[in-house]
Write a protein that holds these residues in place. Sequence first.
Motif, short mmCIF file in Angstrom:
data_model
loop_
_atom_site.label_atom_id
_atom_site.label_comp_id
_atom_site.label_asym_id
_atom_site.label_seq_id
_atom_site.Cartn_x
_atom_site.Cartn_y
_atom_site.Cartn_z
N ASN A 2 43.25 36.51 47.78
CA ASN A 2 43.36 35.12 47.35
C ASN A 2 41.98 34.52 47.15
O ASN A 2 41.71 33.40 47.54
CB ASN A 2 44.15 34.33 48.39
CG ASN A 2 44.73 33.05 47.81
OD1 ASN A 2 44.86 32.92 46.59
ND2 ASN A 2 45.04 32.10 48.66
N THR A 3 41.06 35.31 46.55
CA THR A 3 39.70 34.84 46.31
C THR A 3 39.70 33.85 45.16
O THR A 3 40.68 33.71 44.42
CB THR A 3 38.78 36.03 45.96
OG1 THR A 3 39.24 36.62 44.73
CG2 THR A 3 38.80 37.08 47.07
N LEU A 4 38.55 33.16 44.99
CA LEU A 4 38.44 32.22 43.88
C LEU A 4 38.64 32.92 42.54
O LEU A 4 39.28 32.39 41.63
CB LEU A 4 37.06 31.55 43.92
CG LEU A 4 36.85 30.43 44.95
CD1 LEU A 4 35.41 29.94 44.90
CD2 LEU A 4 37.82 29.28 44.71
N GLU A 6 40.43 35.67 41.90
CA GLU A 6 41.84 36.01 41.70
C GLU A 6 42.65 34.76 41.38
O GLU A 6 43.56 34.79 40.54
CB GLU A 6 42.40 36.71 42.94
CG GLU A 6 41.82 38.09 43.18
CD GLU A 6 42.04 39.02 42.00
OE1 GLU A 6 43.14 38.98 41.41
OE2 GLU A 6 41.13 39.79 41.65
N ARG A 7 42.34 33.66 42.02
CA ARG A 7 43.03 32.41 41.73
C ARG A 7 42.73 31.94 40.31
O ARG A 7 43.60 31.43 39.60
CB ARG A 7 42.62 31.34 42.75
CG ARG A 7 43.17 31.59 44.15
CD ARG A 7 42.43 30.80 45.21
NE ARG A 7 42.50 29.36 44.96
CZ ARG A 7 41.79 28.46 45.66
NH1 ARG A 7 40.95 28.87 46.61
NH2 ARG A 7 41.91 27.18 45.40
N ASP A 156 37.72 23.92 42.94
CA ASP A 156 38.56 23.50 44.06
C ASP A 156 39.97 23.13 43.60
O ASP A 156 40.89 23.04 44.42
CB ASP A 156 37.93 22.30 44.77
CG ASP A 156 36.61 22.65 45.43
OD1 ASP A 156 36.53 23.76 46.00
OD2 ASP A 156 35.66 21.84 45.37
N PRO A 159 44.88 26.64 41.88
CA PRO A 159 46.01 26.88 42.79
C PRO A 159 45.89 28.26 43.43
O PRO A 159 45.16 29.12 42.95
CB PRO A 159 47.23 26.82 41.85
CG PRO A 159 46.68 27.27 40.52
CD PRO A 159 45.27 26.75 40.46
N ASP A 160 46.61 28.45 44.53
CA ASP A 160 46.64 29.76 45.15
C ASP A 160 47.35 30.76 44.24
O ASP A 160 48.17 30.38 43.38
CB ASP A 160 47.39 29.70 46.50
CG ASP A 160 46.60 28.92 47.54
OD1 ASP A 160 45.36 28.85 47.39
OD2 ASP A 160 47.22 28.38 48.47
N VAL A 161 47.05 32.03 44.42
CA VAL A 161 47.75 33.08 43.68
C VAL A 161 49.22 33.03 44.04
O VAL A 161 49.57 33.01 45.23
CB VAL A 161 47.17 34.47 44.01
CG1 VAL A 161 47.96 35.56 43.29
CG2 VAL A 161 45.70 34.53 43.64
N ALA A 163 52.68 33.68 45.35
CA ALA A 163 53.15 34.70 46.28
C ALA A 163 54.35 35.43 45.68
O ALA A 163 55.10 34.89 44.87
CB ALA A 163 53.55 34.05 47.60
#
Length: 315
Positions: A2-4, A6-7, A156, A159-161, A163
């Motif tokens: 969940n790195t920047l 990858e996001r 910032d 969003p998160d990857v 799930a």
Amino acid sequence: MNTLTERYLAATLRSVPLQRRDEIATELRASIRDMIEDRAGGGQDATAAERAVLTELGNPDLLAARYADRRLQLIGPTYYLVWLRLLKLLLSFIPAIVGTIVAIVDVADGKGFGAIGTGIVTAMQVAVQIAFWLTLTFAILERAQPATSLPDWTVDQLPDVPAHRDISLADTIASVAMAALTIGYLPFQHYRSWVNGTDGENIPILDPALWSFWLPALIAVLVAGMVFEIVKYRIGRWSWTLFGVKAVLDLAFTVPLIWLVLTDRLLNPALTDRLSWLAEPENRNTLGAVIAIGAAVVLVWDLIDTGLKTRRQTT
């Protein structure tokens, strides 16, 4: 992970054509890696280099539009993304709420099954009105204040990857639709059933006396079940807490149903005047036993299936 990076990739790829996602993902990931290594080679901290590179690349929605060769000019490039985001948000719940309220009011007025059609038409009309007035507002804003600047995009805001979901949207829609159809049928059969009296009047399948408590209570359980399905989908996977809530809802619907059937309180007594075979106590008992056993089998099977899914997803 969940790195920047990858996001950022996930936020970009969600808006590009499906057939090009693998190609774009490989190309963009390599470009980001090379740019970070160049900055790190110059002595910059790797974390700071990653943020600087992604900031330099800019808003992933704009980058995705360039990859897809899609022009953002329905309203104008300044306000397009804000307009699109707000339009999606408003259309996601307002038409459904208004349509549902209208349908409930029509049911209360005695319009029966036709209330569903009225609710759907109303929801569509509300959606059209929202799209028109929101677009007009942004078009005027674009031309009245062309120099207005919006806040700059930052990493910032990524969003998160997403799930991995163990609960599919198709299953959720099917469950909600089934509950909605059941809720719609309960008042519908009261006004329009397949059994008519000798003078043509409608004979409800279910005992009208149940409207004093049991049918509203069962409808409340079904509504709670629809809310549960939506919450479950948003969570994305089964847990023992969700299993417990579902078990309570299933029992709250099935146990009263079985009790009403076995005590001969579910079906309308007036049916015996038109369906002679129901006049025989033995036939009514047999029908009640079949319904009760069927409901119990469905309940047990559903609990076992849900329990197995929960165990598999929590271990």
